[in-house]
Scaffold this active site. Structure first.
Site, short mmCIF file in Angstrom:
data_model
loop_
_atom_site.label_atom_id
_atom_site.label_comp_id
_atom_site.label_asym_id
_atom_site.label_seq_id
_atom_site.Cartn_x
_atom_site.Cartn_y
_atom_site.Cartn_z
N LYS A 1 0.85 -1.19 0.00
CA LYS A 1 0.00 0.00 0.00
C LYS A 1 0.89 1.24 0.00
O LYS A 1 1.79 1.37 0.84
CB LYS A 1 -0.89 -0.04 1.24
CG LYS A 1 -2.22 0.61 1.07
CD LYS A 1 -3.12 0.27 2.25
CE LYS A 1 -4.42 1.04 2.17
NZ LYS A 1 -5.23 0.84 3.37
O1 G3P Z 1 -8.91 1.76 4.04
C1 G3P Z 1 -8.93 3.10 4.42
C2 G3P Z 1 -9.80 3.26 5.60
O2 G3P Z 1 -9.25 2.55 6.65
C3 G3P Z 1 -10.04 4.65 6.06
O3 G3P Z 1 -11.22 4.60 6.77
O4 G3P Z 1 -12.92 5.38 8.32
O5 G3P Z 1 -10.49 5.92 8.72
O6 G3P Z 1 -11.76 7.03 6.89
P1 G3P Z 1 -11.62 5.80 7.73
#
Ligand code: G3P
Length: 214
Positions: free
Chosen positions: A83
């Site tokens: 990633k």
């Molecule tokens: O895969 C990316 C994700 O983990 C981000 O999620 O909820 O932290 O915006 P969030």
């Protein structure tokens, strides 16, 4: 549509794997930090458990550092997807990974132009962050739709991995648009199973079953 679990928590991965519908796992530095454990330990356990794609993120921000980490991560297993953040150094590293046959998931994508750049670098996956765009009043799913349209125009093979999905409606919208993958926290996957009419219907079936003579 493939389902990835967005977590670095081993118990969650075990639980979701048991359902038989999980295709892979995505992690990020924040999710690893949340476990309170060493990255090397978490990584080893995840790779032991999950044979589908596992996204592990580089933490270097310069090209050379990213490449050193990307090569080391890729050497850990066939299923590793490196990633990489969507910066100039990150895109350069993605292009090199593509040449070396290393799978990549370009992360922190917030626009279709960014996704176009990632596809040109040969990214395996692009991760538009839907929820974080919604957070700033910019409909995240429109970016997913734009990316899919642009990729279709040029037959890019990069798969659209809808990320930062916060609720079941996000998953449905991503599926209707044809996003290749949805990565979700376990809570969101669990919500996909649920419908109150299923619970009511099952309770009624079970109650009626008691009335059937033996
Ligand atoms: O895969 C990316 C994700 O983990 C981000 O999620 O909820 O932290 O915006 P969030």
């Amino acid at each position: 549509m493939k389902f990835f679990l967005d977590t670095a928590d081993i118990d969650e991965i075990r639980r979701a794997s048991a359902w038989g519908i999980l295709d892979g796992v995505t992690t990020n530095p924040s999710l690893v930090a949340k476990t309170g454990r060493r990255f090397d330990d978490v990584k080893a356990e995840i790779l032991d458990l999950v044979k589908g794609p596992v996204s592990l993120e580089v933490t270097a921000t310069d090209y050379d550092g990213m490449m050193t980490q990307a090569r080391a991560l890729a050497a850990e297993g066939e299923q590793v997807v490196v990633k990489i953040p969507l910066t100039q150094a990150g895109i350069q590293a993605t292009a090199t990974c593509t040449k070396e046959g290393i799978k990549t998931n370009v992360t922190l994508c917030f626009s279709a132009n960014q996704a176009l750049v990632a596809a040109k670098a040969g990214a395996t996956y692009i991760s538009p962050f839907v929820g974080r765009l919604d957070d700033i009043g910019n409909p995240g799913m429109e970016v997913v739709a734009d990316i899919l349209e642009v990729y279709k125009n040029f037959n890019f093979e990069t798969q659209v991995l809808a990320a930062s999905l916060r609720h079941p409606a996000h998953v449905l919208d991503a599926a209707r648009l044809g996003a290749h993958v949805a990565t979700m926290p376990i809570k969101v996957i669990e919500q996909l199973f649920k419908h109150p009419m299923t619970d009511i219907g099952l309770a009624r079936f079970m109650a009626d079953w008691q009335k059937v003579p033996e």
